[in-house]
Structure formats: C-alpha cells, structure tokens
Design an enzyme around this catalytic site. Structure first.
Site, PDB file in Angstrom:
ATOM      1  N   PHE A  49     -10.774  83.404 -50.768  1.00 44.25           N
ATOM      2  CA  PHE A  49     -11.317  83.153 -49.422  1.00 44.25           C
ATOM      3  C   PHE A  49     -10.569  84.041 -48.440  1.00 44.25           C
ATOM      4  CE2 PHE A  49     -11.350  81.246 -45.241  1.00 44.25           C
ATOM      5  CZ  PHE A  49     -12.695  80.969 -45.067  1.00 44.25           C
ATOM      6  N   LYS A 101      -2.331  82.449 -39.207  1.00 49.44           N
ATOM      7  CA  LYS A 101      -2.025  81.015 -39.205  1.00 49.44           C
ATOM      8  C   LYS A 101      -0.674  80.680 -38.566  1.00 49.44           C
ATOM      9  CE  LYS A 101      -5.163  79.298 -42.805  1.00 49.44           C
ATOM     10  NZ  LYS A 101      -5.938  78.304 -42.092  1.00 49.44           N
ATOM     11  N   ASP A 133      -3.617  88.881 -49.295  1.00 55.34           N
ATOM     12  CA  ASP A 133      -3.967  88.052 -48.143  1.00 55.34           C
ATOM     13  C   ASP A 133      -2.968  86.896 -48.121  1.00 55.34           C
ATOM     14  OD1 ASP A 133      -4.975  86.051 -46.513  1.00 55.34           O
ATOM     15  OD2 ASP A 133      -7.067  86.456 -47.015  1.00 55.34           O
TER      16      ASP A 133
HETATM   17  N1  PLP Z   1      -7.486  84.239 -45.489  1.00 52.73           N
HETATM   18  C1  PLP Z   1      -7.043  83.070 -46.000  1.00 52.73           C
HETATM   19  C2  PLP Z   1      -6.290  83.090 -47.294  1.00 52.73           C
HETATM   20  C3  PLP Z   1      -7.286  81.872 -45.337  1.00 52.73           C
HETATM   21  O1  PLP Z   1      -6.843  80.720 -45.858  1.00 52.73           O
HETATM   22  C4  PLP Z   1      -8.002  81.891 -44.121  1.00 52.73           C
HETATM   23  C5  PLP Z   1      -8.301  80.649 -43.402  1.00 52.73           C
HETATM   24  O2  PLP Z   1      -8.231  79.578 -43.925  1.00 52.73           O
HETATM   25  C6  PLP Z   1      -8.441  83.136 -43.624  1.00 52.73           C
HETATM   26  C7  PLP Z   1      -8.163  84.289 -44.331  1.00 52.73           C
HETATM   27  C8  PLP Z   1      -9.190  83.217 -42.335  1.00 52.73           C
HETATM   28  O3  PLP Z   1      -8.317  82.988 -41.277  1.00 52.73           O
HETATM   29  P1  PLP Z   1      -8.897  82.660 -39.817  1.00 52.73           P
HETATM   30  O4  PLP Z   1      -9.547  81.311 -39.910  1.00 52.73           O
HETATM   31  O5  PLP Z   1      -7.688  82.679 -38.930  1.00 52.73           O
HETATM   32  O6  PLP Z   1      -9.867  83.740 -39.487  1.00 52.73           O
END
Ligand code: PLP
Length: 370
Positions: free
Chosen positions: A118, A231, A202
């Site tokens: 994700f 985050k 990520d």
């Molecule tokens: N990447 C990962 C691993 C995530 O857990 C999330 C959100 O949960 C995102 C990207 C997306 O982040 P944002 O909601 O700040 O756009």
C-alpha cells in the site's frame, strides 16, 4: 465527503497515550492516529516547538531557505542514507516524488511493486498499490507498474534492464502487518544491483521508530537507495519526505518537482521536536522490548490465531470479525485499535507507551476475544 465509515465518537483532547471524548470519557490509544502520534498526543516538546515557530515565521514558499527546513533535511539525511531530501505533505506525495525521481533516473522504466503493498491514494501511489478494490473504480491508472508476488524468485525474474525501481514496504502495514522475509529483501537488493534499478523502501508507516529502529531498514540488513517517510515525522502535523542515498541525490533538478507547503518552518520545527523524542536509543530499546511483550501476550489470548510484527507495529489474526472487535473495543472498553482485514486487528500505540499501558490494553481486549 463520505470517504470514511467513522465511529460515533468525537475526540476532543489527547495527552500521551490517552484520548478524551467530548463527554470526558478517557480512552487508551493503541492506534496513534495510524502511526502518526509516535511521540504521544500533544507531546510538550512538539507543542512548544510549534508554538515558538508559529510566532516567528509560518510560511515563505520554497523559493527561499529557512533554517528549520535546511536543518531538518541535514538531520534526516545524516540519520539515514546520506543523500538529499525532498519535502512533501503526506506519504502519498512522498511516494509520488520517489516515482518521478526513479523514472527520471531511468526514463520510461517500469516500477516493480509487491502484492499486498500500500503506497497511498493519489494516482501514482494508487497505481503502485496492487489491490483490485482500491484500483478498479479509478481506472485507467498510471501505466508502468509491474506487480509481483512476495517471492524472491518472482521478484528477481520481474526486474530487468528496463526496470526503474523496486518499491516496497519492508513491513506491509495496511494489509495486515506482513513482515517481508530477509530473503525477499536481499533478493530485491541483488536484483537492483544487477540491473541498476533503484531500491525504494516506503517507510511511511515503518519509519520514525515504529519497529524499534529509527528506520525499519536498519533492522533488516538491506540498505535501500531511497526511503519515503511521513506520518510520525511531523509529530502530529502533515509532512512527507523522500530521502535518497548519494546515487540518486542529484537526479531531480530545479523545475522537476515542487510543493507550496512542503517542508515549511512550522512543520519542520515540529519534526525536529518529534525526532528529539523518538531518535533516542533508550526509547527505541523499549519499543523492541514492549513490542515483544505485546506479541507474546497477544498469543496467549483466547481467539488469537496468529500474531505478527516488529517493535510496536503489531497485528493479530482472530477467530471472529475484527471490525466487530474494534467497534466493541472502542465503545465498550474505550480501547482504540483498528482492523486491517476481516479477521486482523492492528496495534500501533504511541512509542512513549509503558508496560502498564500494554497490560491495560490486553486486559481490555481479553473479554472481547473469550
Ligand atoms: N505508504 C504507506 C506504507 C502507508 O501506510 C500510507 C498510509 O497509510 C501511505 C503510504 C499514504 O500516506 P498518506 O495517507 O499520508 O498519503
């Protein structure tokens, strides 16, 4: 808009690991705003930094330098891969920056992503998120993404001379805290070394101490070429960042990418304070210790089928509806957790949590699983 099925609770105040609703009821927070409030709610150092910076300078645009931003970039680079930093406002945006960077480094190259990953909801990040339910309503997506199984051989076979990057979460968060094997991560590194593709982790959810090291890659024995973070970096305020190693540091040039708000002084001041709290060996050791304790104790609860995770990023598969358990935990036990699947509970407490809070959370959960 109706984009969230919200619970009938209105939170008004937070401190440390506690939230209070509008009626004054206290809740034990084991979700931390989905791994944002790692330093705890309204940490006094974060609040003081925001207050002081808000009185001094709030915004000037990215046409100019500001000290909080420059020092934050230096600090993030020094704490990780040693290259350059691009500031965005969210995890998805940090990933968009990473995608643009790796495409520019290898023009028209594909990006290999993993099943179960994700990466966010914007079009590039969504196209990297190989989940039918999330992608299908929004087709056509951005081309050039190659989804592969979480299998070293499949990954190796998918990476070739036209691959720009492999993008993965070292621990997949949103699909149920799946810890990728050392073998898979080593295969990703080897495939990228073989072909010159970039390995991008990520670390939006795994970063900022969540897994017991400041960045999760430090705990897995594989060093990526770039990481994306967000985050918890802002201590509760919205921020995202792409941090590169030396090899990718100079790919993006003036005009290639940008953001009005990215890395603004207030956010940067908040991030410094969050790092002051979280980049602390004693705190990180406690995250590892309490995480092990949480996982061990969860395994002993009735109705728990499997427990996964690292540090304080933990999931438990249960023998009943996880969304029902989450709802009852919130409304009956005043324990905040969430579900990442029909039978998967996820625990992401603030990293300032103490042993007594872990015991308290387990005591609140136990009656819902017996
Ligand atoms: N990447 C990962 C691993 C995530 O857990 C999330 C959100 O949960 C995102 C990207 C997306 O982040 P944002 O909601 O700040 O756009």
């Amino acid at each position: 808009m109706n984009t969230y099925a919200r619970f009938p609770v209105e939170f008004e105040r937070g401190e440390g690991v506690t939230l209070w609703d509008a009626e004054g009821n206290a809740y034990l927070d084991f979700l931390a705003g989905i791994s944002v409030c790692n330093a705890g709610h309204c940490h006094p150092q974060v609040v003081a930094a925001i207050e002081a910076q808000a009185r001094t300078l709030m915004h000037v645009s990215n046409l100019y330098f500001t000290r909080p931003m420059v020092e934050l970039a230096e600090r993030l680079s020094a704490s990780s891969l040693g290259g350059r930093v691009y500031f965005a406002n969210s995890g998805a945006e940090a990933n968009e920056a990473a995608l643009k960077l790796v495409r520019k480094a290898r023009p028209r190259g594909d990006v290999v992503v993993l099943h179960g990953g994700f990466h966010g909801r914007t079009y590039g990040a969504l196209s990297a998120t190989f989940q039918e339910s999330k992608q299908a309503p929004f087709a056509p997506l951005v081309p050039g993404f190659v989804p592969v199984a979480r299998d070293p051989e499949a990954l190796d076979a998918a990476v070739g001379e036209t691959t720009a990057a492999v993008l993965l979460e070292p621990i997949q968060g949103e699909t149920g805290v799946t810890v990728l094997s050392g073998e898979l991560l080593a295969a990703a590194r080897a495939a990228c070394d073989r072909t010159g593709a970039a390995l991008v982790f990520d670390e939006v959810q795994t970063g900022m101490g969540r897994t017991g090291t400041l960045w999760a890659y430090e705990g897995v024995g594989v060093v990526p070429d770039a990481i994306t973070v967000a985050k918890a970096l802002g201590g509760g305020l919205p921020v995202g960042a792409l941090i590169t190693g030396e090899r990718l540091a100079d790919v993006l040039a003036p005009g290639d990418h940008g953001s009005t708000f990215g890395g603004g002084p207030v956010i940067a001041a908040a991030a410094h304070a969050a790092l002051d709290v979280l980049d602390d060996p004693a705190l990180l050791a406690r995250v590892r210790e309490l995480g092990a304790r949480l996982r061990e104790s969860l395994r002993e609860l009735p109705g728990v089928l499997d427990v996964r995770g690292r540090g304080l990023m933990v999931a438990a598969d249960v023998d009943r509806s996880a969304p029902d358990v989450v709802r009852r935990a919130l409304l009956e036990q005043r324990l905040v957790i969430n579900a990442t699947g029909p039978q998967t509970l996820r625990f992401l407490p603030p990293l300032v949590v103490e042993q007594s809070h872990v015991d308290d959370a387990l005591a609140r959960l136990a009656p819902l699983l017996s």
